[in-house]
Design a protein around this motif. Structure first.
Motif, PDB file in Angstrom:
ATOM      1  N   LEU A  71      23.245  37.684  22.640  1.00 39.05           N
ATOM      2  CA  LEU A  71      22.518  38.537  23.585  1.00 39.05           C
ATOM      3  C   LEU A  71      21.305  37.836  24.186  1.00 39.05           C
ATOM      4  CD1 LEU A  71      22.670  41.952  21.713  1.00 39.05           C
ATOM      5  CD2 LEU A  71      23.927  41.289  23.761  1.00 39.05           C
ATOM      6  N   PHE A  72      20.603  37.037  23.382  1.00 37.88           N
ATOM      7  CA  PHE A  72      19.334  36.496  23.856  1.00 37.88           C
ATOM      8  C   PHE A  72      19.344  34.979  23.985  1.00 37.88           C
ATOM      9  CE2 PHE A  72      18.458  40.368  21.385  1.00 37.88           C
ATOM     10  CZ  PHE A  72      18.029  41.171  22.430  1.00 37.88           C
ATOM     11  N   GLY A  73      20.500  34.349  23.843  1.00 35.47           N
ATOM     12  CA  GLY A  73      20.552  32.905  23.962  1.00 35.47           C
ATOM     13  C   GLY A  73      19.875  32.219  22.789  1.00 35.47           C
ATOM     14  N   ILE A  74      19.490  30.933  22.997  1.00 29.43           N
ATOM     15  CA  ILE A  74      18.890  30.166  21.908  1.00 29.43           C
ATOM     16  C   ILE A  74      17.618  30.841  21.428  1.00 29.43           C
ATOM     17  CG2 ILE A  74      17.792  27.958  21.346  1.00 29.43           C
ATOM     18  CD1 ILE A  74      19.923  26.600  22.995  1.00 29.43           C
ATOM     19  N   ALA A  75      16.930  31.522  22.313  1.00 28.54           N
ATOM     20  CA  ALA A  75      15.732  32.249  21.906  1.00 28.54           C
ATOM     21  C   ALA A  75      16.076  33.270  20.817  1.00 28.54           C
ATOM     22  CB  ALA A  75      15.115  32.955  23.106  1.00 28.54           C
ATOM     23  N   GLY A  76      17.298  33.780  20.889  1.00 32.54           N
ATOM     24  CA  GLY A  76      17.727  34.776  19.906  1.00 32.54           C
ATOM     25  C   GLY A  76      17.772  34.208  18.503  1.00 32.54           C
ATOM     26  N   ALA A  77      18.117  32.926  18.391  1.00 31.90           N
ATOM     27  CA  ALA A  77      18.203  32.307  17.080  1.00 31.90           C
ATOM     28  C   ALA A  77      16.841  32.306  16.399  1.00 31.90           C
ATOM     29  CB  ALA A  77      18.729  30.877  17.203  1.00 31.90           C
ATOM     30  N   THR A  78      15.790  32.162  17.192  1.00 27.62           N
ATOM     31  CA  THR A  78      14.458  32.198  16.593  1.00 27.62           C
ATOM     32  C   THR A  78      13.999  33.630  16.397  1.00 27.62           C
ATOM     33  OG1 THR A  78      13.563  31.988  18.818  1.00 27.62           O
ATOM     34  CG2 THR A  78      13.703  29.978  17.503  1.00 27.62           C
ATOM     35  N   MET A  79      14.601  34.541  17.151  1.00 31.32           N
ATOM     36  CA  MET A  79      14.193  35.949  17.008  1.00 31.32           C
ATOM     37  C   MET A  79      14.560  36.527  15.651  1.00 31.32           C
ATOM     38  SD  MET A  79      15.150  37.537  20.694  1.00 31.32           S
ATOM     39  CE  MET A  79      14.854  39.216  20.252  1.00 31.32           C
ATOM     40  N   VAL A  80      15.670  36.015  15.053  1.00 30.52           N
ATOM     41  CA  VAL A  80      16.073  36.583  13.763  1.00 30.52           C
ATOM     42  C   VAL A  80      15.418  35.851  12.601  1.00 30.52           C
ATOM     43  CG1 VAL A  80      18.223  37.669  14.432  1.00 30.52           C
ATOM     44  CG2 VAL A  80      18.182  35.216  13.929  1.00 30.52           C
ATOM     45  N   VAL A  81      14.466  34.950  12.926  1.00 29.73           N
ATOM     46  CA  VAL A  81      13.749  34.273  11.854  1.00 29.73           C
ATOM     47  C   VAL A  81      12.349  34.859  11.780  1.00 29.73           C
ATOM     48  CG1 VAL A  81      12.962  32.056  10.998  1.00 29.73           C
ATOM     49  CG2 VAL A  81      15.079  32.203  12.298  1.00 29.73           C
ATOM     50  N   GLY A  82      11.854  35.054  10.587  1.00 32.78           N
ATOM     51  CA  GLY A  82      10.515  35.617  10.445  1.00 32.78           C
ATOM     52  C   GLY A  82      10.537  36.719   9.423  1.00 32.78           C
ATOM     53  N   LEU A  83       9.383  37.012   8.874  1.00 33.19           N
ATOM     54  CA  LEU A  83       9.301  37.950   7.781  1.00 33.19           C
ATOM     55  C   LEU A  83       9.763  39.366   8.145  1.00 33.19           C
ATOM     56  CD1 LEU A  83       8.702  37.855   4.907  1.00 33.19           C
ATOM     57  CD2 LEU A  83       6.358  38.538   5.389  1.00 33.19           C
ATOM     58  N   SER A 123      12.548  29.194   2.709  1.00 28.74           N
ATOM     59  CA  SER A 123      11.641  29.323   1.567  1.00 28.74           C
ATOM     60  C   SER A 123      10.480  30.264   1.866  1.00 28.74           C
ATOM     61  CB  SER A 123      11.118  27.949   1.153  1.00 28.74           C
ATOM     62  OG  SER A 123      10.652  27.257   2.290  1.00 28.74           O
ATOM     63  N   ALA A 124      10.245  30.565   3.130  1.00 28.63           N
ATOM     64  CA  ALA A 124       9.175  31.510   3.462  1.00 28.63           C
ATOM     65  C   ALA A 124       9.497  32.892   2.908  1.00 28.63           C
ATOM     66  CB  ALA A 124       8.992  31.585   4.971  1.00 28.63           C
ATOM     67  N   TYR A 125      10.809  33.174   2.709  1.00 21.34           N
ATOM     68  CA  TYR A 125      11.199  34.485   2.205  1.00 21.34           C
ATOM     69  C   TYR A 125      11.109  34.566   0.683  1.00 21.34           C
ATOM     70  CZ  TYR A 125      13.403  34.731   6.831  1.00 21.34           C
ATOM     71  OH  TYR A 125      13.648  34.706   8.174  1.00 21.34           O
ATOM     72  N   LEU A 126      10.966  33.396   0.055  1.00 22.91           N
ATOM     73  CA  LEU A 126      11.024  33.371  -1.412  1.00 22.91           C
ATOM     74  C   LEU A 126      10.060  34.339  -2.093  1.00 22.91           C
ATOM     75  CD1 LEU A 126      11.622  29.820  -2.887  1.00 22.91           C
ATOM     76  CD2 LEU A 126      12.934  31.906  -3.192  1.00 22.91           C
ATOM     77  N   PRO A 127       8.798  34.422  -1.651  1.00 19.73           N
ATOM     78  CA  PRO A 127       7.870  35.337  -2.333  1.00 19.73           C
ATOM     79  C   PRO A 127       8.358  36.777  -2.364  1.00 19.73           C
ATOM     80  CG  PRO A 127       6.694  33.921  -0.816  1.00 19.73           C
ATOM     81  CD  PRO A 127       8.145  33.668  -0.584  1.00 19.73           C
ATOM     82  N   TYR A 128       9.262  37.128  -1.465  1.00 13.40           N
ATOM     83  CA  TYR A 128       9.789  38.492  -1.453  1.00 13.40           C
ATOM     84  C   TYR A 128      11.128  38.578  -2.169  1.00 13.40           C
ATOM     85  CZ  TYR A 128       6.146  38.893   1.961  1.00 13.40           C
ATOM     86  OH  TYR A 128       4.944  38.851   2.566  1.00 13.40           O
ATOM     87  N   ALA A 129      11.976  37.568  -1.895  1.00 15.75           N
ATOM     88  CA  ALA A 129      13.314  37.587  -2.490  1.00 15.75           C
ATOM     89  C   ALA A 129      13.241  37.406  -4.004  1.00 15.75           C
ATOM     90  CB  ALA A 129      14.191  36.529  -1.856  1.00 15.75           C
ATOM     91  N   LEU A 130      12.374  36.505  -4.453  1.00 20.92           N
ATOM     92  CA  LEU A 130      12.302  36.197  -5.888  1.00 20.92           C
ATOM     93  C   LEU A 130      11.981  37.434  -6.731  1.00 20.92           C
ATOM     94  CD1 LEU A 130      12.344  34.006  -8.137  1.00 20.92           C
ATOM     95  CD2 LEU A 130       9.909  33.685  -7.716  1.00 20.92           C
ATOM     96  N   PRO A 131      10.873  38.135  -6.462  1.00 19.72           N
ATOM     97  CA  PRO A 131      10.607  39.324  -7.288  1.00 19.72           C
ATOM     98  C   PRO A 131      11.674  40.403  -7.126  1.00 19.72           C
ATOM     99  CG  PRO A 131       8.963  39.100  -5.544  1.00 19.72           C
ATOM    100  CD  PRO A 131       9.782  37.863  -5.522  1.00 19.72           C
TER     101      PRO A 131
END
Lengths: 251, 358
Positions: B131-143, B218-226
């Motif tokens: 839907l959003f092109g390559i920009a979309g790939a970065t859209m689904v990254v982030g906390l 690894s940015a998600y680790l602090p949430y995924a780990l606990p």
């Protein structure tokens, strides 16, 4: 005492069980008999709260099964269905041990071990107790499940066709063991049986069902007559006096 | 034995009497997990742990360009620790989730991965790029996106289970079938969308889609780990209930367990575990199945108190060994799943052939 009050279960507009109102006395063996589709197993599974009734109420030993916690009920009544999903890598002793779950929540105490030993000895499973369930014959597996139910140490024991798949010898053994459970351990056993002769010989009371209704309820002598059996089973039945009591001949 | 004889004393219910002459020591020695079986399982656990530690040390130190003990050496090792933590989180999540799922559904073939969890993840990722092109790939990254995706997957799972396991369906096989069909459908939808992407968009997407330990988020680790630790601990604490659930609905109910509630709860926890694992490293279709099946074969016990941690350990060992081989022996870091499926599949077949049962 087990009390059913206007219990119904509707499967479709044509197929419905009930309303069933009946009282099953405490102690002894009560046999549920009747033709296929009469609703014997349905009534038994409803008493054992495996199946919810659509209407009416069921009380077992003073507990309303719809409102009492399942955990509390598990110390009052136990039920065994005919076909059990069996976990292959379970030994007989482990299976029987599960019967103690309502009492110890899985942490077996010395007292639990005593109950397990007693149940295993009661059903002559001592030699088989370390065998895996998938290494047993159908009859042995059936005995193991009954031992589990006895280890649960409940006053009321409900069994759905425990003689299924058992040969003559094992069927007789099973009924004798149930008889002993009722006489020596004071259990109230309710059992669905196909063979009316087994019911007549081993049960204290017979409850005959037909088309979702209880049509007869009484001592074996009262049920074992040409007229009653012919009517209930839709088959010409002759009752003769056998060496150990009345015998139904239907072939 | 007259049928009319009334029971001895119907007023009192004597307990099953302990039989005289049945010494208590017999009970001890012939306990289900007898001494031999227990020692064998302990040995297995130790062996697996040694293998896991060896592979971990290998991952940390192998090909470290700095001299051992120097500051730089530890710096590089520390960076690799993050990878290992991700591996551990994924391993525990996949191992425990698969064992619990298979117990709750009374089957040993299907895994939560096949049930549409991971294809949902793939569809979300592909949809964003589509839907959003390559920009979309970065859209689904982030906390926030990570949390949103996790919530979405858990909601999807609860809706599916809740709908299919209650009310007039209440049929386990139907649920499994619907799950497989939804999984397949979402997978096809993703493939279809991928067909329509430009080559560069497709490239970006492919890099993200492969189950990759090396670029774990690894940015998600602090949430995924606990989250994984808590859910896995809760599952373990309920291990004895899981043992009873494994007996089937009727037997479990007779033993006083609310079977349906128990199953729903297990499946909910499974969906949390799967959401965490998938968000962290992407789809790992085969890992859970492999770890669970190997655990059943090796440990041969019905006890979930043992099965759950053992499956986690087996999954961790598989992943670290595969990662070590790929990164340091074949110099082909990237798709660890390839090694997992190749070697793991082989090991699985051999074990299955030798034992002859699932």
């Amino acid at each position: 005492m087990i009390t059913l009050d206007a219990v119904t279960k509707t499967y479709s507009s044509e197929v419905a069980i009930g309303p069933v109102s009946v009282e099953i006395a405490r102690g002894g063996i009560t046999a549920l008999v009747g033709p296929n589709g009469a609703g014997k197993s349905t009534v038994l599974t409803m008493i054992g709260r495996l199946l919810g009734a659509d209407e009416g109420s069921i009380e077992v030993g003073g507990h309303d099964i719809a409102t009492t916690r399942s955990r509390t009920l598990a110390t009052v009544l136990s039920i065994l269905r005919q076909e059990n999903h069996f976990v292959t890598r379970l030994t007989v002793r482990q299976l029987v041990g599960f019967g103690r779950f309502p009492h110890s929540r899985g942490r077996l105490t010395a007292e639990d071990e005593r109950h397990i030993d007693a149940a295993i000895d009661f059903l002559d499973l001592a030699d088989l107790q370390d065998r895996y369930l998938d290494q047993l014959s159908g009859g042995q597996r059936q005995r193991a499940y009954v031992a589990m139910v006895l280890a649960q140490d409940t006053e009321y024991v409900l069994l759905d066709e425990p003689l299924n798949n058992l040969d003559m010898q094992h069927a007789v053994q099973m009924m004798r063991q149930l008889r002993r459970a009722a006489d020596e351990l004071g259990r109230t056993v309710v059992v669905v049986l196909h063979d009316v002769n087994f019911a007549a010989h081993y049960a204290d009371r017979i409850l005959a069902m037909q088309d979702g209704q209880v049509v007869e309820h009484g001592a074996p002598r009262e049920i074992m007559t040409d007229e009653v059996l012919t009517r209930v089973f839709h088959t010409e039945v002759q009752v003769i006096e056998g060496p150990h009591g009345p015998l139904a001949v239907y072939y | 034995m007259s049928p009319q004889s009334s029971p001895a004393s119907p007023a009192t219910v004597p307990a099953t009497r302990p039989v005289e002459g049945a010494p208590r020591s017999r009970a001890r020695e012939t306990r289900p997990d007898g001494r031999r079986g227990r020692r064998r399982r302990l040995g297995l656990l130790v062996g697996l742990a040694v293998l896991a530690v060896a592979a971990s040390v290998g991952v940390l130190t192998w090909n470290n360009p700095m001299t051992v003990g120097s500051e730089g050496f530890w710096l590089i090792a520390q960076m690799r620790v993050e990878t290992l933590v991700s591996v551990a989180v994924v391993a525990v999540a996949q191992g425990a989730a698969t064992v619990a799922f298979q117990t709750a559904t009374h089957n040993r073939i299907l895994t939560p991965s096949i049930m549409g969890f991971e294809s949902l993840y793939t569809a979300v990722q592909t949809g964003a790029v589509f839907l959003f092109g390559i920009a979309g790939a970065t859209m689904v990254v982030g906390l926030p996106q990570f949390l949103l995706q996790a919530v979405l997957m858990v909601a999807f799972a609860s809706a599916l289970y809740g709908w299919l396991l209650s009310g007039r369906f209440s049929n386990m096989h139907l649920m499994l079938l619907v799950g497989v069909v939804i999984g397949g459908g979402l997978g096809s939808l993703s493939t279809f969308m991928q067909r329509l992407l430009t080559p560069s968009e497709f490239d970006v997407l492919t890099a993200r889609m492969f189950g990759s330990i090396a670029n774990a988020e690894s940015a998600y680790l602090p949430y995924a780990l606990p989250a994984v630790l808590v859910v896995a601990a809760v599952l373990w604490l309920r291990g004895r209930r899981l043992d009873v659930v494994a007996l089937g609905a009727d037997a479990a109910t007779s033993l006083g367990l609310n079977h349906r509630r128990e199953v729903m709860l297990i499946l909910l926890m499974v969906s949390v575990l799967m959401a965490m694992s998938t968000s962290l490293v992407g789809p790992m279709t085969f890992l859970g199945f492999l770890a669970a099946t190997l655990t059943y074969q090796l440990f041969d016990t019905p006890s979930h108190r043992l099965l759950l941690p053992a499956a986690g350990l087996v999954a961790y060992t598989i992943l670290t060994v595969a990662y070590f081989l790929l990164r340091h022996v074949f110099y082909a870091q990237g798709a660890v799943t390839i090694i997992v499926e190749l070697i793991g599949g082989g090991v699985f077949l051999i074990v299955l052939m030798r034992k002859g049962r699932l």
